[in-house]
Design an enzyme around this catalytic site. Sequence first.
Site, PDB file in Angstrom:
ATOM      1  N   ASP A  65      59.944  54.444 150.262  1.00  0.00           N
ATOM      2  CA  ASP A  65      59.971  52.993 150.085  1.00  0.00           C
ATOM      3  C   ASP A  65      59.051  52.342 151.115  1.00  0.00           C
ATOM      4  OD1 ASP A  65      61.112  50.519 148.957  1.00  0.00           O
ATOM      5  OD2 ASP A  65      61.949  50.280 150.954  1.00  0.00           O
ATOM      6  N   THR A  98      56.532  46.947 147.133  1.00  0.00           N
ATOM      7  CA  THR A  98      56.237  46.853 148.572  1.00  0.00           C
ATOM      8  C   THR A  98      55.050  47.722 148.962  1.00  0.00           C
ATOM      9  OG1 THR A  98      57.919  48.547 148.958  1.00  0.00           O
ATOM     10  CG2 THR A  98      58.600  46.272 149.225  1.00  0.00           C
ATOM     11  N   THR A  99      54.926  48.897 148.347  1.00  0.00           N
ATOM     12  CA  THR A  99      53.779  49.766 148.634  1.00  0.00           C
ATOM     13  C   THR A  99      52.525  49.220 147.964  1.00  0.00           C
ATOM     14  OG1 THR A  99      55.291  51.661 148.712  1.00  0.00           O
ATOM     15  CG2 THR A  99      52.946  52.139 148.549  1.00  0.00           C
ATOM     16  N   ASP A 391      66.432  48.370 144.902  1.00  0.00           N
ATOM     17  CA  ASP A 391      65.130  47.935 144.354  1.00  0.00           C
ATOM     18  C   ASP A 391      65.242  47.650 142.862  1.00  0.00           C
ATOM     19  OD1 ASP A 391      64.072  48.227 146.829  1.00  0.00           O
ATOM     20  OD2 ASP A 391      62.743  49.907 146.372  1.00  0.00           O
TER      21      ASP A 391
END
Length: 532
Positions: A65, A98-99, A391
């Site tokens: 994550d 997020t990545t 998520d």
Amino acid sequence: MSSQLAPIPILNQNASEERGEIARLSSFVGAIAITDLVKTTLGPKGMDKILISASNPNELVITNDGATILTKIYIDNPAAKILVDISRTQDDEVGDGTTSVCVLAGELLREGERLVQQKVHPQTIISGWRLALETARAALQASTQDHSSDKDKFRQDLLNIARTTLSSKILHTEKDHFANMVVDAVLRLNGNTNLDNIHIIKKSGGSLRESYLDEGFILEKKIGVGCPKRLENPKILIANTAMDTDKIKIFGGKVVVDSMTELSKLEDAEKEKMLNKCKKIVDHGINCFINRQLVYNLPEQYFAEHGVMSIEHADFDGIERLALVTGAEIVSTFDHPELVKIGTCKLIEEVMIGEDKVIRFSGIPSGEACTIVLRGATSHILEEAERSIHDALCVLAVTVAETRTVLGAGCSEMIMSKAVDELAAITPGKKAMAIESFAKALRQIPTIIANNAGYDSSELVSQLKAAHHQGDKKAGLNMRDGCIGNAEELGIIESFKVKQQVLISAHEAAEMIMRVDDILRAAPRQRKNLQH
């Protein structure tokens, strides 16, 4: 005469300054290094990272994550900290991507660095990027689909979004099982986006497949000794109050007695005070008392004698959720029973999960509430599974509010890249170079996804680009077979809001770093030697 004078220092002696190209290069290097750190975790076949605490080597986190990785590591570079912030914001805002947001910002800066070396001014690059952003957003909006009017199709969209989100997580082997679980949990909310109604608990043992959705609220506490273990249609009082008898609440005070009789009178007075408090609580007409603080032996015995179930030390998060789902209010004083809102449900009972006893509240008035029980072999697997479920829940909650969806598997990026390339072809001057660089950065997302899966990214991305230019707007990467496929048929669907947030946040962060031409570091604070 003046040109021969030495420069006058205006900064503190130990302060430092980096200017112009050096400052810009320092920013680029820091941001690109962070991108290179997390980009191997992107996509359905991304790799995991092991994070080990400096203070406690036994404390480790295994995750892919992006937000978790970036918030756990110590970073000194100011530009890198900006990428950490946008990753955290992305996590708070929509829960996923997020990545992607970090990778896209880093790739924009990589392209920006190349243009700066070609003597293109940063403001020209920023102007080109802004034009490209508007075109990319318009192309993304034009490619959206909305099935909110058809209940069955919308549920299928939600299932596909959940599978897409979970495919890059530790739960990918059981993604169908967990996708159904999280979709059922979110649809129970009936359009409400308050995820506090969905409680997640972790119990070691068994396998991930044994995880399940419980249609009730589960509290990881024990019922008091001698109290009823099962109640039907209970009346619940939730409190945050002191229920102990051995503490005299006078801090720093002394009580002097000259005999044991006097001491016993003090103890009796304390007990009488506590029993009066217990009587006031029972007079509310309740048969279940839940307290955030401890319940000592005397009040516990009183409650047991009066047939009241007592549950102690329900942590603050626990009683907040309980108050929300049972319709009760948290109280601290008990003098006005008529003003207190009592909670209710159909059944409270003690059940076993694995080897642990927990308390289940069934048939709660807030029918939206439920509990996801996660099972797994180790605590590390359970923690990563919880992050994955969180998520997925966040993305689904966002999709329920903003029902438009877009295709994943690199398809949306190629649609945006194609539109931006077409804009660059009709834009005169150096801005066209900046617009082209934006399109190239967008194409890096499918390139990295293919690289992480071990396929030939150059071949696949060139095939994907050709397919889109030939009019196949649904072409995407099939990472199961290592070829180009129809993203819609593959069921790879993402939330429009998540994808749009990635695009906007990455552009804003890259633009902010691109504007930097001076870095000033304050002098470290002087430590004075203490004289003993």
